[in-house]
Enzyme design. Structure first.
Site, short mmCIF file in Angstrom:
data_model
loop_
_atom_site.label_atom_id
_atom_site.label_comp_id
_atom_site.label_asym_id
_atom_site.label_seq_id
_atom_site.Cartn_x
_atom_site.Cartn_y
_atom_site.Cartn_z
N THR A 64 2.91 -6.50 -6.34
CA THR A 64 3.44 -6.10 -5.04
C THR A 64 2.30 -5.73 -4.11
OG1 THR A 64 5.46 -5.26 -6.03
CG2 THR A 64 4.88 -4.41 -3.85
N SER A 169 7.61 -2.03 -9.64
CA SER A 169 8.85 -1.58 -9.01
C SER A 169 9.26 -2.56 -7.93
CB SER A 169 8.63 -0.20 -8.39
OG SER A 169 7.60 -0.29 -7.43
N HIS A 469 -24.57 14.62 10.94
CA HIS A 469 -24.05 14.87 12.27
C HIS A 469 -24.43 13.71 13.16
CE1 HIS A 469 -22.94 17.13 15.88
NE2 HIS A 469 -24.02 16.63 16.41
#
Lengths: 490, 348
Positions: A64, A169, A469
């Protein structure tokens, strides 16, 4: 040497008929299902020296996730985001584009290309690691016998010392809704709609519904999300769920929470959905061109023949899980969506590896406390560990540190500063118990939380680690600073 | 598969018998005692299980918060902090509860034991005063000290060796031509022949024999090469090979021993002997040529053009080290240099 030329995956019917009479092939490990759990388990087993086969009935590997789940949805989320940005965000950044038009067939083609590349990649990995792909439906005949009904016709009987069930599933159906994948769709259909629906109703405000609802909303649909619970996001942190809903509403999605869905009727090319307030009482009828049914997924065991081997399932159809990923039949193990636990691809992958390690080494491990969840909308939402409600229920004293992206340099400078980082720590030891992030690249940032939690890290540990940063990651650092002491920038 | 034991000895106990499957790396398979050990009284320690082998390593990896807490609170008995994290890691919470437990040994003044009487005598401070010798340094400092010690020791050893070494550089071209011609010949063979001949002219001590150092468990074994001065280079090469194979220790230490770089440390240098170490050819500009090279480079810069002629090309050189205390070492080195600069003299 000649064996490598013998057709393994494309067998003609004639060859097949001959093979049916030969003695059954024997494997050390057979994995049934080639989704993220199955294919990872198969490759790992082969790498550890097991003679391995993987049974998959789809014409492409990846289950899936690769074919109609994680991968295509992320491609569409990204491209629809760019489309939306081009239309609404470029001008203020000083980029003047003319009229931005959507070429839906091309968008879908791009998604298919991504999927194709990845599924072929898994095929290559199978060949590279020597995993035999049996294309067909695998049915257990006994604890060690499997009959594979081949896609090409005929069948093949094989024997296996160890079996791993990884059949995954499927979308759960809902009474009163007839799924045709055109007007009433599951996620599968929602990934391939041929035109942008004018109005779309999403039933179920969980991860899948919110993601796909976002996609079509950006592409021009008027989307309404109907959710039974008071909050969206399938049990995510309450504070974040509120902020998330606000953000999506600003993007144009409409929400009807605490609303029960009764049934649907198709009329004049539209779909009418009857709803009712969850506490009972107020009824309403909503109209849409397309209805997306995303109320959850259920384990898939069709044609597996569990009863032939005596493998037990629970009341919800999940294969029962014991120690070492064994089912009640000791040589048959189970992983992924088809058994208990969060229905996440990475959870299945971890289980796949652990199950194979149990087979080869006698020991495997999955840390279920550190399995992250991500919603790939914009802003993204990601979380790992406990939320406040869970800790309250468990009676654990905790501290919270949070930091908004509006105070983060990087987010501010690229003007993508919606959201926050929230860190929950143990009040006594400062150990990080949960991290909840809404913001740009939350899905990537959550990895830092997972790493810290795997090492038993404290918020102070992260706060004392240098972060570059300007980056979004600094927001994570500052949230940790806020948890054990004080943030600097807020 | 066959794995050669690193040391010689007597096999005392077999832990993993022949045919055992799945023997993991680092798992002891047998115990070897040294020759001369009293086998009966050997105390064979039980093989440590995997789980205990990590012991202190978890303590060496202190996370930022943990390290800060240890230093801020002056905890000196870091090794006593129980780690509750993965693989025994010390977590911040472990340090906090350790401090609360009163088991922490706080040592604000790491150097002095005579804390002033006015200082608050907490229960934690009292055991520190009574503690024997130096307070144990915390894990990080201990690691740094160990590293520093070993590099200092290494440096000292190098200095000591350098004091006893005389080096000569020899142009390598002629030797290279000869060694290329025959695979069994190397620069070392020629050097040993040169040494054997040189000993006749410059005696180093009482004997005039030469030998070869063969690697042993503690120190190299010296094998004598008989009649080295009369052997041809080819026969000498064969004799060296034989010596390496036989490993039979010389009865008397030869005057000159051929060794490889690093084979001897100042501690293992044989007393009274001279060790000869021959390096591989390398390109070098001799100091005499260096000036010319610099001039030529400057000229190029100034005139902006390549000037021919004055630039000296780097020459290939071999470094020969003569390590030993003998007063005649310098003269001996000169003889070696003479012979090796004209190696054709050695081929008769």
């Amino acid at each position: 040497m000649l064996r490598s030329f013998a057709p393994k995956t494309r067998t003609s019917s004639l060859w097949q008929a001959i093979r049916a009479y030969s003695s059954a092939k024997e494997f050390d490990t057979v994995v049934i299902g080639a989704g993220p759990g199955g294919y990872v388990a198969a490759i790992k087993a082969a790498q550890l020296g097991q003679k391995t086969a993987c049974i998959e009935k789809r014409e492409t590997l990846g289950g899936t996730c690769l074919n109609v789940g994680c991968i295509p949805s992320k491609a569409m989320l990204h491209n629809s985001h760019l489309y939306h940005e081009a239309q609404h965000g470029f001008a203020k950044r000083g980029i003047d584009v003319g009229e931005v038009k959507l070429n839906l067939p091309q968008l879908l083609a791009d998604k298919e290309k991504a999927v194709g590349g990845l599924t072929k990649g898994i095929e290559f990995l199978f060949k590279k690691n020597g995993v035999e792909w049996l294309k067909g439906v695998g049915t257990l005949k006994s604890a060690n016998d499997i009959e594979v009904t081949l896609n090409a016709g005929g069948s093949e009987a094989i024997k296996a010392k160890n079996i791993i069930i990884a059949t995954g599933s499927e979308p759960s159906p809902f009474p009163g809704f007839e799924i045709d994948e055109k007007q009433i769709v599951t996620s599968t259909g929602a990934l391939s709609l041929e035109s942008v629906p004018k109005k779309m109703i999403v039933i179920g405000g969980g991860v899948i519904g919110l993601e796909l609802g976002s996609v079509w909303s950006r592409l021009g649909s008027e989307v309404t999300v109907v959710e039974y619970m008071p909050a969206i996001g399938a049990g995510m942190d309450a504070e974040l769920a509120k902020a998330f809903q606000r953000s999506l509403s600003k993007q144009g999605l409409k929400f009807k929470t605490s609303t029960k869905v009764i049934d649907s009727v198709k009329k004049d090319g539209k779909v009418l959905v009857n709803v009712e307030s969850a506490k009972g009482g107020k009824k309403d009828t909503l109209e849409a061109d397309v209805v997306l049914l995303s109320v959850g997924r259920r384990p898939y065991t069709e044609g597996l023949g569990l009863e032939n081997a005596g493998v037990k399932t629970d009341s919800r159809g999940r294969v029962e899980l014991g120690n070492e990923f064994r089912t009640n039949v000791s040589n048959i193990r189970v992983i992924g969506d088809v058994t208990v636990g969060p229905m996440l691809a990475h959870k299945a992958e971890e289980e796949g590896i652990a199950a194979v390690e149990y087979i080869t080494n006698g020991h495997g491990h999955v840390n279920y406390d550190v399995i992250p969840s991500v919603i790939y909308t914009h802003p993204e939402v990601a979380w790992v560990g406990k939320n406040e409600q869970q800790l309250k229920d468990e009676g654990i004293k905790y501290k919270v540190g949070s930091f908004p992206f509006s105070a983060n340099s990087r987010a501010k400078t690229i003007d993508d500063a919606e959201g926050l980082v929230k860190i929950i720590t143990d009040a006594e030891t400062d150990r990080i118990l949960g991290a909840h992030i809404m913001g740009p690249n939350a899905g990537e940032m959550i990895a830092e939380a997972c790493l810290a939690m795997e090492y038993g890290g404290s918020a102070e540990d992260v706060a004392r680690t240098c972060h570059a940063h300007p980056t979004m990651a600094e927001a994570f650092k500052e949230a940790c600073m806020s948890a054990y002491s004080k943030a600097i920038h807020a | 598969m066959d794995v050669e034991a690193q040391d010689d000895g007597v096999l005392v106990k077999i832990l993993a018998p022949e045919g055992t499957q799945n023997v993991s790396v680092n798992q002891p398979i047998a115990i070897i005692a040294e020759e001369g050990d009293d086998i009966g009284s050997i105390d064979i320690a039980a093989p440590t299980s995997e789980n205990h082998s990590t012991d202190n390593s978890a303590h060496d990896q202190l996370s930022p918060a943990v390290s800060f807490a240890i230093h801020a609170n002056h905890i000196s008995n870091v090794a006593d902090i129980p780690g509750s994290g993965p693989k025994g890691r010390i977590l911040k919470g472990d340090v906090l509860s350790f401090l609360k437990s009163g088991k922490a040994v706080i040592n604000k003044d790491a150097v002095s034991h005579t804390a002033p009487a006015a200082a608050p005598a907490t229960a934690a401070a009292a055991p520190a005063k009574k503690a024997s010798p130096a307070p144990s340094a915390d894990a990080e400092t201990a690691f740094l000290v160990r590293s520093l010690e070993s590099s200092v020791l290494r440096h000292l050893a190098e200095l000591e060796l350098a004091k006893k070494t005389t080096s000569v550089q020899i142009p390598a071209e002629k030797l290279a031509k000869l060694t290329k011609a025959n695979k069994s010949l190397s620069e070392s063979v020629f050097a040993l022949r040169a040494a054997a001949l040189a000993l006749h002219q410059v005696p180093l001590g009482k004997t005039s024999t030469v030998g070869v150092a063969v690697d042993g468990s503690k120190a190299p074994t010296v094998v004598e090469i008989a009649n080295a001065a009369t052997l041809s280079v080819l026969d000498l090469a064969a004799a060296i090979k034989e010596a390496a194979k036989s490993g039979k220790a010389a009865e008397q230490t030869p005057a000159v021993i051929l060794a490889t770089e690093g084979q001897y440390t100042p501690q293992t240098l044989p007393a009274g002997a001279t060790v000869l170490v021959v390096g591989k050819p390398y390109a070098a500009v001799s100091t005499a040529d260096a000036g010319a090279v610099l001039d030529s480079a400057l000229n190029e810069l100034i005139s902006g053009s390549a000037s021919a002629g004055k630039a000296a090309k780097p020459t290939a050189l071999i470094n020969v080290s003569i390590i030993g205390d003998s007063p005649a070492a310098g003269a001996f080195a000169g003889k070696i240099k003479g012979f090796l600069s004209n190696p054709e003299l050695l081929t008769f």
